[in-house]
Design a protein around this motif. Structure first.
Motif, PDB file in Angstrom:
ATOM      1  N   SER A   3       2.188   3.959   1.472  1.00 30.75           N
ATOM      2  CA  SER A   3       2.667   2.746   1.986  1.00 30.75           C
ATOM      3  C   SER A   3       4.111   2.656   2.092  1.00 30.75           C
ATOM      4  O   SER A   3       4.866   3.512   1.676  1.00 30.75           O
ATOM      5  CB  SER A   3       2.189   1.344   1.152  1.00 30.75           C
ATOM      6  OG  SER A   3       3.112   1.356  -0.228  1.00 30.75           O
ATOM      7  N   ARG A  60       6.130  -2.571  -0.577  1.00 31.50           N
ATOM      8  CA  ARG A  60       4.872  -3.421  -0.288  1.00 31.50           C
ATOM      9  C   ARG A  60       3.807  -2.274  -0.632  1.00 31.50           C
ATOM     10  O   ARG A  60       3.954  -1.356  -0.262  1.00 31.50           O
ATOM     11  CB  ARG A  60       5.161  -3.785   1.305  1.00 31.50           C
ATOM     12  CG  ARG A  60       3.834  -4.298   1.895  1.00 31.50           C
ATOM     13  CD  ARG A  60       4.513  -5.000   3.462  1.00 31.50           C
ATOM     14  NE  ARG A  60       3.314  -5.762   3.626  1.00 31.50           N
ATOM     15  CZ  ARG A  60       2.852  -6.959   3.238  1.00 31.50           C
ATOM     16  NH1 ARG A  60       3.426  -7.791   2.683  1.00 31.50           N
ATOM     17  NH2 ARG A  60       1.939  -7.570   3.803  1.00 31.50           N
ATOM     18  N   TRP A  61       2.819  -3.014  -1.126  1.00 33.07           N
ATOM     19  CA  TRP A  61       1.620  -2.323  -1.236  1.00 33.07           C
ATOM     20  C   TRP A  61       1.366  -1.265  -2.524  1.00 33.07           C
ATOM     21  O   TRP A  61       1.480  -0.199  -2.161  1.00 33.07           O
ATOM     22  CB  TRP A  61       0.868  -2.003  -0.126  1.00 33.07           C
ATOM     23  CG  TRP A  61       0.346  -2.836   0.939  1.00 33.07           C
ATOM     24  CD1 TRP A  61       0.847  -3.099   2.107  1.00 33.07           C
ATOM     25  CD2 TRP A  61      -0.081  -4.283   0.389  1.00 33.07           C
ATOM     26  NE1 TRP A  61       0.587  -4.264   2.687  1.00 33.07           N
ATOM     27  CE2 TRP A  61      -0.026  -4.857   1.666  1.00 33.07           C
ATOM     28  CE3 TRP A  61      -0.648  -4.916  -0.532  1.00 33.07           C
ATOM     29  CZ2 TRP A  61      -0.829  -6.186   1.900  1.00 33.07           C
ATOM     30  CZ3 TRP A  61      -1.393  -6.034  -0.635  1.00 33.07           C
ATOM     31  CH2 TRP A  61      -1.326  -6.868   0.779  1.00 33.07           C
ATOM     32  N   PRO A  82      -3.507   0.796  -1.115  1.00 37.19           N
ATOM     33  CA  PRO A  82      -2.500   0.543  -0.094  1.00 37.19           C
ATOM     34  C   PRO A  82      -2.918   0.548   1.339  1.00 37.19           C
ATOM     35  O   PRO A  82      -2.389   0.004   2.248  1.00 37.19           O
ATOM     36  CB  PRO A  82      -1.299   1.532  -0.401  1.00 37.19           C
ATOM     37  CG  PRO A  82      -1.721   2.625  -0.836  1.00 37.19           C
ATOM     38  CD  PRO A  82      -2.889   2.228  -1.491  1.00 37.19           C
ATOM     39  N   ARG A 124      -5.369  -2.390   2.338  1.00 36.10           N
ATOM     40  CA  ARG A 124      -4.695  -3.691   1.984  1.00 36.10           C
ATOM     41  C   ARG A 124      -3.730  -4.025   3.279  1.00 36.10           C
ATOM     42  O   ARG A 124      -3.503  -5.104   3.604  1.00 36.10           O
ATOM     43  CB  ARG A 124      -4.065  -3.720   0.800  1.00 36.10           C
ATOM     44  CG  ARG A 124      -4.676  -4.212  -0.291  1.00 36.10           C
ATOM     45  CD  ARG A 124      -5.589  -5.174  -0.206  1.00 36.10           C
ATOM     46  NE  ARG A 124      -6.764  -5.319  -1.471  1.00 36.10           N
ATOM     47  CZ  ARG A 124      -7.908  -6.026  -1.321  1.00 36.10           C
ATOM     48  NH1 ARG A 124      -7.875  -7.098  -0.175  1.00 36.10           N
ATOM     49  NH2 ARG A 124      -8.503  -6.140  -2.342  1.00 36.10           N
ATOM     50  N   ALA A 125      -3.049  -2.909   3.812  1.00 35.45           N
ATOM     51  CA  ALA A 125      -2.169  -3.020   4.962  1.00 35.45           C
ATOM     52  C   ALA A 125      -3.119  -3.644   6.205  1.00 35.45           C
ATOM     53  O   ALA A 125      -2.596  -4.502   6.664  1.00 35.45           O
ATOM     54  CB  ALA A 125      -1.466  -1.991   5.220  1.00 35.45           C
ATOM     55  N   ASP A 139      -0.733  -6.128   8.558  1.00 32.49           N
ATOM     56  CA  ASP A 139       0.501  -5.408   8.870  1.00 32.49           C
ATOM     57  C   ASP A 139       0.654  -4.464  10.142  1.00 32.49           C
ATOM     58  O   ASP A 139      -0.459  -4.161  10.676  1.00 32.49           O
ATOM     59  CB  ASP A 139       0.939  -4.317   7.698  1.00 32.49           C
ATOM     60  CG  ASP A 139       1.024  -5.143   6.383  1.00 32.49           C
ATOM     61  OD1 ASP A 139       0.984  -6.302   6.203  1.00 32.49           O
ATOM     62  OD2 ASP A 139       1.102  -4.362   5.411  1.00 32.49           O
ATOM     63  N   THR A 178       2.945   0.859   8.628  1.00 30.74           N
ATOM     64  CA  THR A 178       2.649   1.287   7.134  1.00 30.74           C
ATOM     65  C   THR A 178       3.393   2.778   7.199  1.00 30.74           C
ATOM     66  O   THR A 178       3.927   2.908   8.136  1.00 30.74           O
ATOM     67  CB  THR A 178       1.192   1.640   6.706  1.00 30.74           C
ATOM     68  OG1 THR A 178       1.248   1.699   5.246  1.00 30.74           O
ATOM     69  CG2 THR A 178       0.448   2.517   7.498  1.00 30.74           C
ATOM     70  N   ASN A 229       4.334  -6.253  -3.645  1.00 21.17           N
ATOM     71  CA  ASN A 229       3.197  -6.949  -3.818  1.00 21.17           C
ATOM     72  C   ASN A 229       2.027  -5.786  -4.205  1.00 21.17           C
ATOM     73  O   ASN A 229       2.388  -4.774  -4.155  1.00 21.17           O
ATOM     74  CB  ASN A 229       2.891  -7.594  -2.697  1.00 21.17           C
ATOM     75  CG  ASN A 229       2.454  -6.611  -1.230  1.00 21.17           C
ATOM     76  OD1 ASN A 229       3.027  -5.535  -1.476  1.00 21.17           O
ATOM     77  ND2 ASN A 229       2.054  -7.284  -0.185  1.00 21.17           N
ATOM     78  N   TYR A 230       0.943  -6.314  -4.702  1.00 21.74           N
ATOM     79  CA  TYR A 230       0.026  -5.313  -5.258  1.00 21.74           C
ATOM     80  C   TYR A 230      -1.238  -5.096  -4.447  1.00 21.74           C
ATOM     81  O   TYR A 230      -1.728  -6.008  -3.815  1.00 21.74           O
ATOM     82  CB  TYR A 230      -0.343  -5.973  -6.673  1.00 21.74           C
ATOM     83  CG  TYR A 230      -1.325  -4.875  -7.465  1.00 21.74           C
ATOM     84  CD1 TYR A 230      -0.694  -3.767  -7.822  1.00 21.74           C
ATOM     85  CD2 TYR A 230      -2.674  -5.488  -7.708  1.00 21.74           C
ATOM     86  CE1 TYR A 230      -1.630  -2.731  -8.583  1.00 21.74           C
ATOM     87  CE2 TYR A 230      -3.298  -4.500  -8.340  1.00 21.74           C
ATOM     88  CZ  TYR A 230      -2.999  -3.274  -8.622  1.00 21.74           C
ATOM     89  OH  TYR A 230      -4.072  -2.386  -9.409  1.00 21.74           O
ATOM     90  N   ALA A 231      -1.624  -3.832  -4.276  1.00 22.48           N
ATOM     91  CA  ALA A 231      -2.967  -3.563  -3.513  1.00 22.48           C
ATOM     92  C   ALA A 231      -4.001  -3.351  -4.429  1.00 22.48           C
ATOM     93  O   ALA A 231      -4.303  -2.229  -4.867  1.00 22.48           O
ATOM     94  CB  ALA A 231      -2.465  -2.198  -2.694  1.00 22.48           C
TER      95      ALA A 231
END
Length: 320
Positions: A113, A117-118, A123, A126-127, A132, A135, A201-203
């Motif tokens: 990622s 972010r993530w 990751p 979640r992207a 998003d 990435t 942020n957390y994936a």
């Protein structure tokens, strides 16, 4: 050109193996490889070596598989290799501070990622899930936190509108090794950049429960879920085929958002089912499902499924 480094590599899945392969074919010396212990796999549950272990053995590189790196024995074993640097890609084990301090040049991690972010375990998925537009990969100096180390090198790519987690995974598996070799080439001149924690942020890991389609969500979110959860855990909805039977799980492989007036329908209601797909109302728009998988079968176009199971998807039926 930077001088060749004595590298210990730590990784487990195919994603990591692609990075190891690039290092093997570079100027650097791979003096040892760490991978998670062999795991049971397949119908026979026979122990299977990881992709990284198989590649290392094929290239006559010593492989180490401790269950943990927290023991003095495992740490001493790594120290005896005297690595210049430890490179970690999807290894799956926690590296305690003592391990991080062993290599002369520290430990580098390739993360899928654009940090901060993530951070975390999923990751790539979640992207897509979050919508998003971009990435990439970040190569960072490892510290005791979870993906919190100072960043050395980044490369980004656009996320295509039809990307699934699988297709994006394959793209990053090609990008990551290129970025890693570029980073090592410039290692002496790169300036570490501290991550801005307030932007992090957390994936979170995906779950089968999350993959259960909630028709109360907006169509654009459901479409992203379908792509993000492919190939695992696969978005699905439950369908009652016969009134006395338990619902069957229908996996959704492909769908797109249709902008239309759905005010006369409730979320989850089938608006239409024909050769174009199954059109279902959501919280705000409609979702046209074009490829599904029924139990015991492979994924197929909806048009093929309807030839034999049209009664399953009658107009007006409300899906769970």
């Amino acid at each position: 050109m930077a001088k060749p480094l004595n590298i210990v590599f730590a990784g487990t899945p195919d994603f990591a193996a692609k990075h190891l392969d690039a290092l093997i074919h570079s100027q650097h010396n791979i003096i040892g490889v760490y991978s998670q212990p062999d795991r049971p796999a397949g119908r026979g549950k026979k122990l299977q070596a990881s992709a990284v272990k198989q590649l290392a053995q094929a290239n006559d590189i010593a492989v180490y598989q401790p269950a943990s790196l927290k023991t003095p024995e495992a740490q001493q074993q790594l120290a005896q290799l005297q690595p210049d640097i430890l490179i970690v890609v999807a290894y799956g084990l926690i590296l305690p501070q003592h391990v991080l301090d062993i290599p002369k040049l520290g430990c580098l991690n390739v993360h899928g990622s654009l940090l901060p972010r993530w951070r975390g375990a999923a990751p790539i998925q979640r992207a897509i899930w979050a919508g998003d537009e971009q990435t990439g990969v970040t190569i960072m100096q490892m510290d005791k936190g979870l993906d919190t180390g100072a960043m050395l090198y980044k490369q980004s790519i656009d996320i295509a509108q039809d990307d699934t987690s699988d297709s994006l995974y394959q793209k990053l598996a090609q990008l990551g090794p290129i970025a890693l070799l570029s980073c090592l080439e410039q290692l002496d001149s790169l300036t570490p950049e501290r991550q801005q924690d307030e932007l992090a942020n957390y994936a979170e890991k995906l779950s089968k429960q999350e993959a259960h389609i909630d028709w109360q969500q907006q169509a654009c979110q459901l479409e992203r879920n379908i792509r993000a959860f492919n190939p695992w855990p696969m978005a699905f909805f439950n369908l009652v085929v016969e009134s006395n039977d338990d619902p069957v799980a229908i996996k959704v492989w492909q769908a797109k958002v249709v902008d239309m007036d759905i005010s006369q329908y409730v979320p989850g209601q089938i608006i239409q089912a024909d050769k174009n797909g199954i059109l279902v109302a959501t919280a705000n728009q409609a979702l046209l499902i074009s490829q599904i998988q029924v139990p015991g079968k492979k994924a197929m176009p909806v048009s093929d499924i309807l030839n034999a199971k049209k009664s399953w998807f009658e107009t007006g039926k409300i899906l769970s």
